[in-house]
Design a protein around this motif. Structure first.
Motif, PDB file in Angstrom:
ATOM      1  N   ALA A 192      -2.488  -5.236 -12.647  1.00  0.00           N
ATOM      2  CA  ALA A 192      -3.756  -4.522 -12.467  1.00  0.00           C
ATOM      3  C   ALA A 192      -3.812  -3.848 -11.105  1.00  0.00           C
ATOM      4  O   ALA A 192      -3.462  -4.449 -10.082  1.00  0.00           O
ATOM      5  N   SER A 193      -4.235  -2.601 -11.092  1.00  0.00           N
ATOM      6  CA  SER A 193      -4.296  -1.835  -9.835  1.00  0.00           C
ATOM      7  C   SER A 193      -5.286  -2.435  -8.849  1.00  0.00           C
ATOM      8  O   SER A 193      -5.168  -2.226  -7.638  1.00  0.00           O
ATOM      9  N   GLY A 194      -6.267  -3.202  -9.359  1.00  0.00           N
ATOM     10  CA  GLY A 194      -7.232  -3.816  -8.462  1.00  0.00           C
ATOM     11  C   GLY A 194      -6.581  -4.767  -7.474  1.00  0.00           C
ATOM     12  O   GLY A 194      -7.058  -4.906  -6.333  1.00  0.00           O
ATOM     13  N   GLN A 195      -5.492  -5.425  -7.873  1.00  0.00           N
ATOM     14  CA  GLN A 195      -4.801  -6.327  -6.965  1.00  0.00           C
ATOM     15  C   GLN A 195      -4.127  -5.562  -5.840  1.00  0.00           C
ATOM     16  O   GLN A 195      -4.090  -6.011  -4.696  1.00  0.00           O
ATOM     17  N   HIS A 252      -5.209  -2.657  -4.663  1.00  0.00           N
ATOM     18  CA  HIS A 252      -6.286  -2.190  -3.792  1.00  0.00           C
ATOM     19  C   HIS A 252      -6.828  -3.332  -2.931  1.00  0.00           C
ATOM     20  O   HIS A 252      -7.160  -3.132  -1.750  1.00  0.00           O
ATOM     21  N   ALA A 253      -6.904  -4.531  -3.507  1.00  0.00           N
ATOM     22  CA  ALA A 253      -7.399  -5.677  -2.739  1.00  0.00           C
ATOM     23  C   ALA A 253      -6.468  -6.005  -1.587  1.00  0.00           C
ATOM     24  O   ALA A 253      -6.913  -6.315  -0.465  1.00  0.00           O
TER      25      ALA A 253
END
Length: 223
Positions: free
Chosen positions: A121-124, A126-127
């Motif tokens: 997931a791209s959210g990881q 970005h985080a």
């Protein structure tokens, strides 16, 4: 009239088994070295395909598409016989075999690496960047450790295929398992038994490898 049955006789296979095992050692050496080359190339090409620099992506895509679209046998023959004409220098058979198999497997491994990386997931990502990590640190500490678990089965399948494909290097006079089997088949006049036994030797190597990789994958998933 009943058709005559084939009289199986594996005595020649067992008699010359040490000779075949010497060929198997060469097969494993070629496969191991080609695997190392393929893994490094595959990861580099996968990162290049995910790069934000378009020319680098195009070169990496051409590498993958070209090598996956041409038969491995043609690549082996071209590297060993045609490339020396262009370079004026002949590669040793073992070097040509490892280089060709490594480049060929690298094209497939590159797509496996790329698919594994983009599956996270791209959210990881970005985080991690929000926490002050560099892109390299995010890739090394967050993305790749998770992607490796997902990539293990297709990587194992590719490597097992590489072991079997290494039989083709006999055409450039690498004295591996298939080369030894073909030599014995012509000498003993028992090609069916020799080739059957040789096939079982490939199974004896590839099957435990697949089981081992599956065991490692389950342990990763359990942690």
């Amino acid at each position: 009239m009943q058709p005559a049955g084939y009289n199986w006789d594996f005595s020649a296979f067992f008699k010359y088994l040490p000779f075949l095992l010497q060929g198997l050692e060469v097969t494993l050496l070629v496969s191991l070295l080609a695997t190392c080359v393929g893994l490094v190339l595959g990861l580099l090409v996968a990162l290049a395909r995910l790069s934000g620099f378009p020319p680098l992506r195009w070169v990496a895509a051409f590498y993958v598409d070209f090598l996956r679209s041409t038969p491995l046998l043609i690549q082996l023959v071209w590297v060993f016989f045609a490339l020396p004409i262009l370079l004026g220098y002949s590669l040793p058979p073992l070097v040509a075999a490892v280089a060709t198999l490594g480049a060929y497997s690298g094209a497939y491994l590159a797509e496996i690496f790329r698919a594994g990386i983009v599956s996270i997931a791209s959210g990881q990502r970005h985080a991690g960047l929000a926490l002050g990590m560099t892109r390299t640190q995010v890739m090394r500490r967050i993305i790749l450790p998770q992607a490796v678990v997902r990539m293990l089965p297709p990587i194992a399948s590719t490597l097992i295929t590489l072991i079997k494909d290494s039989s083709l290097v006999s055409v450039i006079s690498v004295a591996e398992l298939m080369w030894a089997a073909q030599s014995l088949a012509s000498v003993t006049l028992r090609p069916v038994e020799i080739l059957t036994g040789t096939g079982l030797l490939y199974v004896a190597v590839a099957y435990p490898l697949s089981l081992g990789v599956e065991l490692v994958r389950r342990r990763y998933l359990a942690t």
